[in-house]
Design a protein around this motif. Structure first.
Motif, PDB file in Angstrom:
ATOM      1  N   ARG A  52       0.751  -0.821   0.177  1.00 50.84           N
ATOM      2  CA  ARG A  52       0.132  -0.183   0.223  1.00 50.84           C
ATOM      3  C   ARG A  52       1.036   0.877   0.292  1.00 50.84           C
ATOM      4  NH1 ARG A  52      -1.899   2.907   4.743  1.00 50.84           N
ATOM      5  NH2 ARG A  52      -1.144   1.129   5.918  1.00 50.84           N
ATOM      6  N   LEU A  53       0.419   2.619  -0.584  1.00 46.03           N
ATOM      7  CA  LEU A  53       1.093   3.602  -0.681  1.00 46.03           C
ATOM      8  C   LEU A  53       0.849   4.610   0.437  1.00 46.03           C
ATOM      9  CD1 LEU A  53       1.577   3.809  -4.331  1.00 46.03           C
ATOM     10  CD2 LEU A  53       3.473   2.744  -3.169  1.00 46.03           C
ATOM     11  N   ARG A  54       1.350   5.433   0.614  1.00 46.39           N
ATOM     12  CA  ARG A  54       0.527   6.415   1.731  1.00 46.39           C
ATOM     13  C   ARG A  54       1.534   7.607   1.570  1.00 46.39           C
ATOM     14  NH1 ARG A  54       2.366   6.758   7.118  1.00 46.39           N
ATOM     15  NH2 ARG A  54       3.034   4.546   7.765  1.00 46.39           N
ATOM     16  N   HIS A  55       0.832   8.292   2.551  1.00 45.98           N
ATOM     17  CA  HIS A  55       2.076   9.882   3.082  1.00 45.98           C
ATOM     18  C   HIS A  55       2.472   9.312   4.463  1.00 45.98           C
ATOM     19  CE1 HIS A  55      -0.199  12.073   5.335  1.00 45.98           C
ATOM     20  NE2 HIS A  55      -0.466  12.292   3.962  1.00 45.98           N
ATOM     21  N   VAL A  56       4.127  10.264   4.174  1.00 51.21           N
ATOM     22  CA  VAL A  56       4.375   9.487   6.018  1.00 51.21           C
ATOM     23  C   VAL A  56       3.148  11.178   6.876  1.00 51.21           C
ATOM     24  CG1 VAL A  56       6.235  10.125   7.656  1.00 51.21           C
ATOM     25  CG2 VAL A  56       6.877   8.946   5.168  1.00 51.21           C
ATOM     26  N   GLU A  57       3.345  10.602   8.041  1.00 54.30           N
ATOM     27  CA  GLU A  57       2.943  11.180   9.174  1.00 54.30           C
ATOM     28  C   GLU A  57       3.760  11.791  10.447  1.00 54.30           C
ATOM     29  OE1 GLU A  57      -1.158  11.650   9.629  1.00 54.30           O
ATOM     30  OE2 GLU A  57      -0.967  10.074   8.110  1.00 54.30           O
ATOM     31  N   PRO A  58       3.089  12.586  10.783  1.00 55.89           N
ATOM     32  CA  PRO A  58       4.704  13.711  11.013  1.00 55.89           C
ATOM     33  C   PRO A  58       5.235  13.283  12.083  1.00 55.89           C
ATOM     34  CG  PRO A  58       2.892  15.480  10.563  1.00 55.89           C
ATOM     35  CD  PRO A  58       2.173  13.728  10.192  1.00 55.89           C
ATOM     36  N   LEU A 117       3.722  14.752   1.203  1.00 53.10           N
ATOM     37  CA  LEU A 117       4.788  14.491   0.228  1.00 53.10           C
ATOM     38  C   LEU A 117       5.806  13.894   0.074  1.00 53.10           C
ATOM     39  CD1 LEU A 117       5.039  19.093  -1.806  1.00 53.10           C
ATOM     40  CD2 LEU A 117       3.751  16.868  -2.640  1.00 53.10           C
ATOM     41  N   ASP A 118       5.668  13.355   1.142  1.00 51.86           N
ATOM     42  CA  ASP A 118       6.744  12.453   1.748  1.00 51.86           C
ATOM     43  C   ASP A 118       6.105  10.956   1.617  1.00 51.86           C
ATOM     44  OD1 ASP A 118       9.140  10.587   3.019  1.00 51.86           O
ATOM     45  OD2 ASP A 118       9.013  12.296   4.873  1.00 51.86           O
ATOM     46  N   TRP A 119       6.354   9.850   0.489  1.00 54.89           N
ATOM     47  CA  TRP A 119       5.329   9.106   0.476  1.00 54.89           C
ATOM     48  C   TRP A 119       6.831   7.405   1.000  1.00 54.89           C
ATOM     49  CZ3 TRP A 119       0.608   8.084  -1.665  1.00 54.89           C
ATOM     50  CH2 TRP A 119      -0.354   8.914  -1.177  1.00 54.89           C
ATOM     51  N   VAL A 120       6.189   6.499   1.148  1.00 59.31           N
ATOM     52  CA  VAL A 120       6.583   5.384   1.175  1.00 59.31           C
ATOM     53  C   VAL A 120       5.233   4.438   1.306  1.00 59.31           C
ATOM     54  CG1 VAL A 120       7.591   5.734   3.043  1.00 59.31           C
ATOM     55  CG2 VAL A 120       5.117   5.209   3.693  1.00 59.31           C
ATOM     56  N   ALA A 121       5.869   2.756   0.471  1.00 58.64           N
ATOM     57  CA  ALA A 121       5.336   2.100   0.423  1.00 58.64           C
ATOM     58  C   ALA A 121       6.099   1.527   1.586  1.00 58.64           C
ATOM     59  CB  ALA A 121       5.487   0.919  -0.609  1.00 58.64           C
ATOM     60  N   VAL A 122       4.427   0.417   2.447  1.00 52.20           N
ATOM     61  CA  VAL A 122       4.027  -0.330   3.628  1.00 52.20           C
ATOM     62  C   VAL A 122       3.801  -1.842   2.953  1.00 52.20           C
ATOM     63  CG1 VAL A 122       3.877   1.727   4.694  1.00 52.20           C
ATOM     64  CG2 VAL A 122       1.778  -0.193   3.969  1.00 52.20           C
ATOM     65  N   ASP A 123       4.526  -2.996   3.653  1.00 51.14           N
ATOM     66  CA  ASP A 123       3.933  -4.429   2.980  1.00 51.14           C
ATOM     67  C   ASP A 123       2.288  -4.239   3.926  1.00 51.14           C
ATOM     68  OD1 ASP A 123       5.152  -4.895   5.531  1.00 51.14           O
ATOM     69  OD2 ASP A 123       6.802  -5.517   5.853  1.00 51.14           O
ATOM     70  N   SER A 142      10.330   4.188  -0.097  1.00 49.91           N
ATOM     71  CA  SER A 142      10.532   5.528  -0.370  1.00 49.91           C
ATOM     72  C   SER A 142      10.887   7.093  -0.986  1.00 49.91           C
ATOM     73  CB  SER A 142      11.124   6.587   1.312  1.00 49.91           C
ATOM     74  OG  SER A 142      12.395   6.303   1.559  1.00 49.91           O
ATOM     75  N   ALA A 143       9.775   7.416  -1.110  1.00 51.17           N
ATOM     76  CA  ALA A 143      10.628   9.010  -1.670  1.00 51.17           C
ATOM     77  C   ALA A 143      10.095   9.901  -1.308  1.00 51.17           C
ATOM     78  CB  ALA A 143       9.330   8.769  -3.741  1.00 51.17           C
ATOM     79  N   LEU A 144      11.272  10.484  -1.082  1.00 46.77           N
ATOM     80  CA  LEU A 144      10.653  12.147  -0.799  1.00 46.77           C
ATOM     81  C   LEU A 144      10.863  13.713  -1.316  1.00 46.77           C
ATOM     82  CD1 LEU A 144      10.164  14.467   1.770  1.00 46.77           C
ATOM     83  CD2 LEU A 144      12.925  13.889   1.827  1.00 46.77           C
ATOM     84  N   VAL A 145       9.718  14.595  -1.305  1.00 48.17           N
ATOM     85  CA  VAL A 145       9.593  15.611  -2.735  1.00 48.17           C
ATOM     86  C   VAL A 145       9.072  17.108  -1.794  1.00 48.17           C
ATOM     87  CG1 VAL A 145       8.375  16.580  -4.464  1.00 48.17           C
ATOM     88  CG2 VAL A 145       8.624  13.906  -4.296  1.00 48.17           C
ATOM     89  N   ALA A 161       3.261   8.004  -6.850  1.00 50.38           N
ATOM     90  CA  ALA A 161       2.301   8.653  -5.918  1.00 50.38           C
ATOM     91  C   ALA A 161       2.556   9.985  -5.212  1.00 50.38           C
ATOM     92  CB  ALA A 161       2.613   7.041  -4.891  1.00 50.38           C
ATOM     93  N   ALA A 162       3.889  10.530  -4.981  1.00 46.25           N
ATOM     94  CA  ALA A 162       4.267  11.228  -4.518  1.00 46.25           C
ATOM     95  C   ALA A 162       4.432  12.369  -5.759  1.00 46.25           C
ATOM     96  CB  ALA A 162       5.746  11.469  -4.043  1.00 46.25           C
ATOM     97  N   LEU A 163       4.797  12.393  -6.937  1.00 46.02           N
ATOM     98  CA  LEU A 163       4.308  13.183  -8.249  1.00 46.02           C
ATOM     99  C   LEU A 163       3.050  13.597  -7.925  1.00 46.02           C
ATOM    100  CD1 LEU A 163       7.263  11.873 -10.368  1.00 46.02           C
ATOM    101  CD2 LEU A 163       7.126  13.936  -9.123  1.00 46.02           C
ATOM    102  N   HIS A 164       2.160  12.574  -8.354  1.00 47.17           N
ATOM    103  CA  HIS A 164       0.984  12.493  -8.527  1.00 47.17           C
ATOM    104  C   HIS A 164       0.002  13.644  -7.154  1.00 47.17           C
ATOM    105  CE1 HIS A 164      -0.957  10.600 -11.577  1.00 47.17           C
ATOM    106  NE2 HIS A 164       0.040  10.078 -11.523  1.00 47.17           N
ATOM    107  N   ARG A 165       0.858  13.361  -5.874  1.00 48.83           N
ATOM    108  CA  ARG A 165       0.429  14.490  -4.870  1.00 48.83           C
ATOM    109  C   ARG A 165       1.105  15.715  -5.360  1.00 48.83           C
ATOM    110  NH1 ARG A 165      -3.066  16.930  -1.865  1.00 48.83           N
ATOM    111  NH2 ARG A 165      -2.207  17.823  -0.404  1.00 48.83           N
ATOM    112  N   LEU A 166       1.844  15.808  -5.537  1.00 50.38           N
ATOM    113  CA  LEU A 166       2.813  16.907  -6.243  1.00 50.38           C
ATOM    114  C   LEU A 166       2.012  17.893  -6.613  1.00 50.38           C
ATOM    115  CD1 LEU A 166       5.272  18.976  -5.829  1.00 50.38           C
ATOM    116  CD2 LEU A 166       6.222  18.091  -7.645  1.00 50.38           C
TER     117      LEU A 166
END
Length: 301
Positions: free
Chosen positions: A157-163, A203-209, A217-220, A252-257
């Motif tokens: 699953r792809l999601r953004h990071v929480e603070p 804009l900080d995205w991760v894939a989780v198992d 992960s990908a940080l934009v 996923a991060a770029l689509h959010r961007l």
């Protein structure tokens, strides 16, 4: 009229100086300019640091005139200089290189600039010579209207990071780069990254198992002034490679961007043959090369 002697240098004292450097990078940004503000934030905080102090052997100075930042030099080590100056002020490049001579005791010194940068003339005059066969980076750009869809990767699953996830986010980055060498990114460092401008958790995205563990992960970083996002960095844990996760999480991060109003994405992978994988990945998404860096070196022996 502002006179040349109004040019002032100040040595690094803390986050305000980093922000001045970022403001210059933002003001000068183009697909062919050296820095994006996010790159400077990552370079400063990817390891645990005292925000108000530099490492031994490291030096930073900022040049201003009439309150405007016109250039900076970042001696990341005694033998390595990063710099950026306003193209309209080549005299500032001369000042930066003279300063580097003062703070460096290395017998061989190198500086990294964009090919054709205004600093090249000053480097040449100081005895530096281009080294076109050294490893280099190539800026790539992508118009976000051309984004391919985000692929589905079964079992993830792809999601953004929480603070509050600095520890977990640091761990996936460190694991992703473990085969390159020990990473200095830990919870403290990533907490500093998350506190730096212009970081945004959406804009900080991760894939989780399936167990909810972060495995890619990908940080934009978004610079609102130009609507341009920098991808820096991307990684995937070795055990989960070969499934397309690095590409999926980046998209996923770029689509959010794009959703938050950006028009362009930039990434700067190695451009030489020594490390070709990331460049192939980004070009498969539609990124196209714009400009490359060149190392200039001199020997004082």
């Amino acid at each position: 009229m502002v006179r040349p002697h109004d040019l002032r240098r100040r040595d690094f004292t803390g986050p305000d100086d980093l922000r001045a450097m970022q403001d210059l990078a933002s003001r000068l940004w183009s697909p062919t300019s050296r820095f994006h503000p996010g790159q400077l934030a990552w370079s400063r905080y990817y390891r645990p640091v005292d925000p108000a102090a530099l490492d031994d052997g490291e030096a930073v100075a900022v040049w201003t005139e009439a309150g405007e930042t016109l250039g900076f030099g970042w001696a990341e080590a005694p033998d390595w200089l990063e710099l950026q100056v306003d193209p309209a002020r080549p005299d500032v490049a001369e000042e930066v290189i003279e300063w580097f001579e003062e703070v460096s005791d290395a017998e061989t010194q190198s500086a990294l600039v964009m090919e054709g940068d205004v600093a090249e003339q000053a480097l040449g005059a100081a005895g530096f010579a281009p080294q076109p066969d050294e490893p280099f980076f190539t800026h790539h750009a992508l118009d976000l209207v051309d984004l391919p869809p985000v692929p589905s990767v079964p079992g993830y699953r792809l999601r953004h990071v929480e603070p509050h996830e600095a520890r977990e986010r640091a761990a996936v980055h460190a694991a992703s780069w473990s085969d390159v060498g020990p990473s200095e990114v830990d919870e403290q460092a990533y907490g500093q990254v998350m506190g730096a401008w212009p970081y945004r958790p959406d804009l900080d995205w991760v894939a989780v198992d399936a167990n909810g563990e972060m495995v890619a992960s990908a940080l934009v970083w978004l610079d609102d002034a130009h609507g341009v996002g920098l991808v820096e960095p991307v990684g995937c844990v070795p055990a989960h490679r070969g499934r397309g996760l690095a590409g999926a999480v980046t998209l996923a991060a770029l689509h959010r961007l794009a959703e938050v109003g950006a028009q362009v994405a930039q990434v700067s992978p190695r451009g030489d043959d020594g490390y070709p994988g990331p460049q192939r990945l980004y070009r498969s998404m539609g990124f196209r090369p714009q400009a490359r860096t060149v190392t200039w070196s001199r020997s004082l022996r």
